[in-house]
Write a protein that holds these residues in place. Structure first.
Motif, PDB file in Angstrom:
ATOM      1  N   HIS A 128      41.704  29.690  36.972  1.00 26.73           N
ATOM      2  CA  HIS A 128      41.069  29.603  35.654  1.00 26.73           C
ATOM      3  C   HIS A 128      40.104  28.424  35.533  1.00 26.73           C
ATOM      4  CE1 HIS A 128      44.618  31.958  33.660  1.00 26.73           C
ATOM      5  NE2 HIS A 128      43.814  32.721  34.360  1.00 26.73           N
ATOM      6  N   LEU A 136      39.933  35.909  36.206  1.00 25.65           N
ATOM      7  CA  LEU A 136      41.003  36.362  35.332  1.00 25.65           C
ATOM      8  C   LEU A 136      41.854  37.344  36.118  1.00 25.65           C
ATOM      9  CD1 LEU A 136      42.224  36.482  32.485  1.00 25.65           C
ATOM     10  CD2 LEU A 136      40.612  38.300  31.956  1.00 25.65           C
ATOM     11  N   ALA A 164      33.726  31.697  29.055  1.00 23.76           N
ATOM     12  CA  ALA A 164      35.074  31.350  28.630  1.00 23.76           C
ATOM     13  C   ALA A 164      35.856  32.548  28.145  1.00 23.76           C
ATOM     14  CB  ALA A 164      35.019  30.308  27.523  1.00 23.76           C
ATOM     15  N   LYS A 165      35.156  33.644  27.812  1.00 24.71           N
ATOM     16  CA  LYS A 165      35.874  34.816  27.343  1.00 24.71           C
ATOM     17  C   LYS A 165      35.047  36.055  27.603  1.00 24.71           C
ATOM     18  CE  LYS A 165      34.237  34.362  22.562  1.00 24.71           C
ATOM     19  NZ  LYS A 165      34.650  34.179  21.162  1.00 24.71           N
ATOM     20  N   GLU A 184      46.233  41.174  23.184  1.00 24.33           N
ATOM     21  CA  GLU A 184      44.785  41.306  23.077  1.00 24.33           C
ATOM     22  C   GLU A 184      44.268  42.648  23.599  1.00 24.33           C
ATOM     23  OE1 GLU A 184      45.300  36.790  23.609  1.00 24.33           O
ATOM     24  OE2 GLU A 184      46.394  38.659  23.970  1.00 24.33           O
ATOM     25  N   THR A 192      40.589  36.436  27.218  1.00 24.84           N
ATOM     26  CA  THR A 192      40.422  35.094  27.780  1.00 24.84           C
ATOM     27  C   THR A 192      41.539  34.825  28.775  1.00 24.84           C
ATOM     28  OG1 THR A 192      41.823  33.916  26.194  1.00 24.84           O
ATOM     29  CG2 THR A 192      39.552  34.379  25.509  1.00 24.84           C
ATOM     30  N   SER A 193      41.582  33.622  29.298  1.00 25.40           N
ATOM     31  CA  SER A 193      42.632  33.258  30.253  1.00 25.40           C
ATOM     32  C   SER A 193      44.018  33.304  29.615  1.00 25.40           C
ATOM     33  CB  SER A 193      42.361  31.859  30.816  1.00 25.40           C
ATOM     34  OG  SER A 193      42.318  30.898  29.778  1.00 25.40           O
ATOM     35  N   LYS A 194      44.064  33.377  28.288  1.00 24.27           N
ATOM     36  CA  LYS A 194      45.362  33.422  27.600  1.00 24.27           C
ATOM     37  C   LYS A 194      46.158  34.672  27.969  1.00 24.27           C
ATOM     38  CE  LYS A 194      44.027  30.637  23.592  1.00 24.27           C
ATOM     39  NZ  LYS A 194      43.852  30.614  22.117  1.00 24.27           N
TER      40      LYS A 194
END
Length: 246
Positions: A128, A136, A164-165, A184, A192-194
């Protein structure tokens, strides 16, 4: 650096794609031995992961990026095949297989599980934060080497990102394994990386509880009857509330 292999070379190395050692939504993995005697895992990409419309230059650029990361907690990509309809990725073969396969054994004690969780987090953080175009993962899979050290694996479902997304409309389909997928994906929120952090959290819960996020947790009443089913996260959350109230 990734090496290009012909389909016939990999077919011979895997004894005709005979010994299956893994399977997922992205493809089927076969064990093989390369001409230089390295034991390898050859992943035949299928479905949308094996996109025949993807140009050769695009595929090679993506493979080049995925083969570039070098970290002790990332599985190494050794090569690839792009020939006709075939798209194959060649990885190092890790002796102890997947983390999931080892959770039911008594081999992994608490200290080893902690080290696996820590190593996996380091591997994801590298993808990341330290790659030029951050990667990702989309479907966090962990394999264990001969020392039970973790390596984040299976980049067949990865997505290369430059920002970033990414809006999930850029993905051809929902990616990931049921139970590990972040909200999501179904709520049309930016990816995103989340989403990887969410999947990683489920991997940690699985190590702590011994229960798989892909199966609903059954609760049994005093008479031995199944009372209801809950997701792993819901079950853990309710247990924390009960413990806190006590």
């Amino acid at each position: 650096m990734c090496k290009g292999y012909s389909y016939d070379e990999l077919k011979k190395a895997t004894w005709g794609f005979k010994e299956e050692i893994g399977r997922g939504s992205g493809g089927i993995v076969y064990k093989g031995v390369l001409p230089d005697n390295r034991v390898a895992a050859a992943k035949l990409l299928i479905n949308e992961a094996n996109n025949h419309d993807q140009g050769e230059a695009e595929f090679l650029a993506e493979v080049s990026t995925l083969g570039r990361p070098n970290h002790m907690h990332l599985m190494k990509m050794w090569g690839y095949c792009i020939e006709g309809k075939h798209r194959i990725l060649v990885y190092e073969c890790l002796e102890h297989g997947s983390l999931k396969q080892n959770l039911s054994s008594n081999v992994l004690d608490r200290e080893m599980r902690f080290e696996i969780a820590l190593g996996t987090a380091k591997g994801l953080a590298y993808l990341h934060e330290e790659c030029l175009g951050w990667i990702l993962h989309c479907d966090v899979k962990v394999l264990l080497d001969s020392y039970y050290s973790p390596k984040v694996a299976d980049f067949g479902l990865s997505k290369l990102l430059k920002g970033a997304k990414l809006n999930n409309s850029a993905f051809s389909r929902i990616r990931g394994t049921r139970g590990y997928m972040a909200p999501e994906w179904v709520s049309n929120q930016p990816i995103t990386s989340k989403v990887d952090v969410y999947s990683y959290g489920h991997v940690v819960l699985e190590m702590l509880t011994g229960r798989s996020p892909t199966n609903d947790v059954q609760t049994v009443n005093d008479t031995g009857e199944i009372e209801n089913r809950r997701s792993l996260v819901s079950w853990v959350r309710e247990n924390i509330k009960e413990t806190s109230s006590d």
